[in-house]
Design an enzyme around this catalytic site. Structure first.
Site, PDB file in Angstrom:
ATOM      1  N   LEU A 161       0.836  -1.209   0.000  1.00  0.00           N
ATOM      2  CA  LEU A 161       0.000   0.000   0.000  1.00  0.00           C
ATOM      3  C   LEU A 161       0.863   1.248   0.000  1.00  0.00           C
ATOM      4  CD1 LEU A 161      -2.252  -1.099   2.992  1.00  0.00           C
ATOM      5  CD2 LEU A 161      -2.660  -1.511   0.556  1.00  0.00           C
ATOM      6  N   LYS A 212       8.862  -8.455  -0.282  1.00  0.00           N
ATOM      7  CA  LYS A 212       8.490  -7.118   0.202  1.00  0.00           C
ATOM      8  C   LYS A 212       9.712  -6.197   0.307  1.00  0.00           C
ATOM      9  CE  LYS A 212       6.733  -3.626   2.051  1.00  0.00           C
ATOM     10  NZ  LYS A 212       5.502  -2.967   2.300  1.00  0.00           N
ATOM     11  N   CYS A 268       8.540   4.024   5.039  1.00  0.00           N
ATOM     12  CA  CYS A 268       8.859   2.712   4.453  1.00  0.00           C
ATOM     13  C   CYS A 268      10.231   2.644   3.799  1.00  0.00           C
ATOM     14  CB  CYS A 268       7.781   2.333   3.451  1.00  0.00           C
ATOM     15  SG  CYS A 268       6.149   2.367   4.170  1.00  0.00           S
ATOM     16  N   LYS A 271      13.465   3.165   5.985  1.00  0.00           N
ATOM     17  CA  LYS A 271      13.557   2.091   6.980  1.00  0.00           C
ATOM     18  C   LYS A 271      13.843   0.738   6.300  1.00  0.00           C
ATOM     19  CE  LYS A 271       9.512   0.716   8.867  1.00  0.00           C
ATOM     20  NZ  LYS A 271       9.188  -0.701   8.826  1.00  0.00           N
ATOM     21  N   ARG A 335       7.177  11.479   8.673  1.00  0.00           N
ATOM     22  CA  ARG A 335       8.337  10.641   9.016  1.00  0.00           C
ATOM     23  C   ARG A 335       9.342  10.656   7.860  1.00  0.00           C
ATOM     24  NH1 ARG A 335       5.177   5.355  10.856  1.00  0.00           N
ATOM     25  NH2 ARG A 335       3.701   6.212   9.361  1.00  0.00           N
TER      26      ARG A 335
END
Ligand code: UGA
Length: 445
Positions: A161, A212, A268, A271, A335
Site C-alpha cells: 500500500l 516485500k 517505508c 527504513k 516521518r
C-alpha cells in the site's frame, strides 16, 4: 456457531496503525468480520467512535460505514479479538533500531499473546514488513510459550500500500503475494481475497518475506538512480524530465518512480532499505548497491541547499517559504520528510521560515512551534507573502496549481527552487521568477 456468510471469514488485526487500519477497513468492506486490536486505549476509544488518528483519503468514511454495518469493531482486549478468529494479521510497527536493524519486539509480543491466549486452530499472517526468517522466530515463540503450538500456522502476506492511495491499492493491487506452508493456509488466504481481482503469487514464507523488502528497495534504488542522473543534468545543462521520459518509454525500465527531486522519505523506503542492508550483512551478502542508494538519498538535502544558497547567496535574515511539509502529497505523514531536514538546516543559517501544508502543519508545529523564525500559514499565498524564495517540497495539488502571477506579486523577490520538478521552467521564468529545478539546468541557455 458461525452465523455469518460462510465464505466470509473472521479476522483479527493486531495493530491499529496505518497498515492495520487500512487492512481492517478494507477486509470489512469486502464483507469479512474484522476486529482490530491495539493496546493504546485512547486510540481504540477514538476509533470505536469512528474518529481516526491518521489522514488517509477515504479511510474515515470506510471505517464509519463498516462500524455502522457491524462488520468492524475495535478493542484493546487481545483475548476478545482472538475469539473465533480464522485469521490473525500482525500489523504492528517494526521501527529501526540504532544499528539499522528492525526492532521486532512488537511482533514478538503479538506472537506471545497468541501463544498464551488462543486455544483454537488459526492462521497467523505477517503483514508488517519483517526480515526474512521472522516466521521461523514466531514459530519458535509459539513453541516456547504455548502448550499447543501446532494449533497455529504461520503465513506471510506483505502489503504494497502507498500512503495517499492505500484504499485503492488494497482493492485493486498489482499482485497479492501469499507465502504459505500448506494447502490449508493457501485456501484460507485465497478465500479472504476472493472478491479482489489480482494475480495471486503463491510462494514459501521466506520468499514472500524477501519479496516485500526487495520491492521497496528496488523502487528506492530507481529513485536514487534518477537523482544521480539529475546531478549530471544539472552540471551539463541537460533536462532530467526528458531523460526520464526517454528511459521510461523502454517497457523494461518503465516510467514510474523516475521523478527526480528531493528523494524518498516516509515510513517505508528509508527504513526498509536500511533493514535490508542489515539483513544482508547478517547473512554475509554484499548489498553495497543499496548502501549507495541510501547515501545518494541522504545527499539530496545538500543538493537543494546548494541551490538555495546559489540563489540567495546568504540565507540569514531572508524569508523562505516552504510549500509542502508531508513526505508526499495526500498524507499528513512527516516521518523522514525532507521538509524536516530542510527546516533544521535553514534555521541553522538563521533564515526566517514561512511554512504551509494542507494536512501536515500541525505535526511539524509539534517539532518546530511558531516563533519569530517559524510561521505557519493557512494558504500557500499567505506563506509566499514577503518571501525572498519559495521551495516546493511536496507536490500537493494546491501547490502545483499555484497562480504564478499572483505569487510573484506577493513575494519580496520571486525566486523558486522546485524540489519536485513539478513546474515547467519556461512557464515559471516567463511569469517573472528565477527558477531552479532538480536536474533541469538552472539557467536558461
Ligand atoms: C511505499 C511503496 O510504494 C508501497 O508499495 C509500500 O507498500 C509502502 O512503501 C510500504 O512499505 O508500506 P509510500 O512510502 O507510501 O509507499 O510512498 P511512495 O509513493 O512509494 O513514495 C515514497 C517516496 O518516494 C516519497 O517520498 C516520494 O516523494 C518519493 N518518490 C517517489 C520520488 O522521489 N520519486 C518518484 O519517482 C517516486
Amino acid at each position: 456457531m458461525n452465523s455469518h456468510n460462510e465464505n466470509k471469514l473472521r479476522v483479527s488485526v493486531f495493530g491499529a496503525g496505518y497498515v492495520g487500519l487500512v487492512t481492517a477497513a478494507c477486509l470489512a468492506e469486502r464483507g469479512h468480520h474484522v476486529t482490530a486490536v491495539d493496546k493504546h486505549q485512547d486510540v481504540i476509544a477514538m476509533l470505536s467512535d469512528g474518529v481516526i488518528h491518521i489522514y488517509e483519503p477515504g479511510l474515515q468514511e470506510l471505517i464509519s460505514s463498516n462500524l455502522d454495518a457491524g462488520r468492524l469493531r475495535f478493542t484493546d482486549d487481545a483475548a476478545e479479538a482472538l475469539t473465533g478468529a480464522d485469521i490473525v494479521f500482525i500489523c504492528v510497527g517494526t521501527p529501526t533500531k540504532r544499528d539499522g536493524s528492525p526492532d521486532l519486539s512488537q511482533v514478538e509480543e503479538v506472537a506471545r499473546t497468541i501463544a498464551v491466549t488462543c486455544t483454537h486452530r488459526v492462521l497467523v499472517v505477517e503483514k508488517s514488513t519483517v526480515p526474512v526468517k521472522t516466521a521461523s522466530w514466531i514459530k519458535r515463540t509459539f513453541n516456547l510459550f504455548s502448550s499447543e503450538p501446532d494449533l497455529y500456522e504461520i503465513a506471510s502476506n506483505p502489503e504494497f500500500l502507498r500512503e495517499g492511495s492505500a484504499l485503492s491499492d488494497f482493492m485493486h493491487p498489482d499482485r497479492i503475494v501469499i507465502g504459505v506452508e500448506s494447502e490449508w493456509a493457501e485456501q484460507k488466504l485465497r478465500q479472504l481475497y476472493a472478491d479482489i481481482e489480482a494475480t495471486v503469487l503463491v510462494t514459501d514464507v521466506k520468499t514472500a518475506e524477501i519479496i516485500k523488502h526487495a520491492s521497496n528497495s528496488f523502487l528506492a534504488m530507481k529513485i536514487s538512480f534518477i537523482n544521480m542522473i539529475a546531478d549530471l543534468c544539472d552540471k551539463t545543462g541537460a533536462d532530467i524530465s526528458l531523460v526520464a521520459t526517454g528511459m521510461g518509454l523502454d517497457k523494461r525500465i518503465g516510467e514510474s518512480f523516475l521523478n527526480a527531486g528531493l528523494g524518498y522519505g516516509g515510513s517505508c523506503f528509508p527504513k526498509d532499505v536500511n533493514a535490508f542492508i542489515n539483513i544482508a550483512e547478517r547473512h554475509g551478502v554484499d548489498f553495497s548497491l543499496l548502501s549507495e542508494t541510501a547515501r545518494i538519498n541522504d545527499h539530496r538535502i545538500d543538493v537543494i541547499l546548494e541551490k538555495i544558497y546559489n540563489a540567495l547567496w546568504v540565507a540569514k535574515d531572508k524569508t523562505i517559504a516552504i510549500l509542502g511539509l508531508a513526505f508526499k502529497p495526500d498524507t499528513d505523514d512527516i516521518r523522514h520528510a525532507p521538509s524536516i531536514s530542510l527546516i533544521e538546516r535553514l534555521l541553522g543559517e538563521e533564515a526566517r521560515l514561512h511554512l504551509y501544508d494542507p494536512k501536515a502543519a500541525t505535526r511539524v508545529a509539534a517539532l518546530y512551534p511558531e516563533s519569530p523564525s517559524v510561521k505557519y500559514f493557512e494558504t500557500p499565498y499567505q506563506a509566499l507573502t514577503g518571501a525572498h524564495l519559495v521551495v516546493v517540497v511536496t507536490e500537493w495539488q494546491e501547490i502545483v496549481t499555484l497562480d504564478l502571477d499572483r505569487s510573484r506579486k506577493l513575494m519580496a523577490t520571486p525566486v523558486m527552487v522546485d524540489g519536485r520538478n513539478v513546474f515547467d521552467p519556461t512557464t515559471v521564468r516567463l511569469a517573472g521568477f528565477q527558477y531552479y529545478g532538480m536536474g533541469t539546468s538552472d539557467e536558461p541557455e
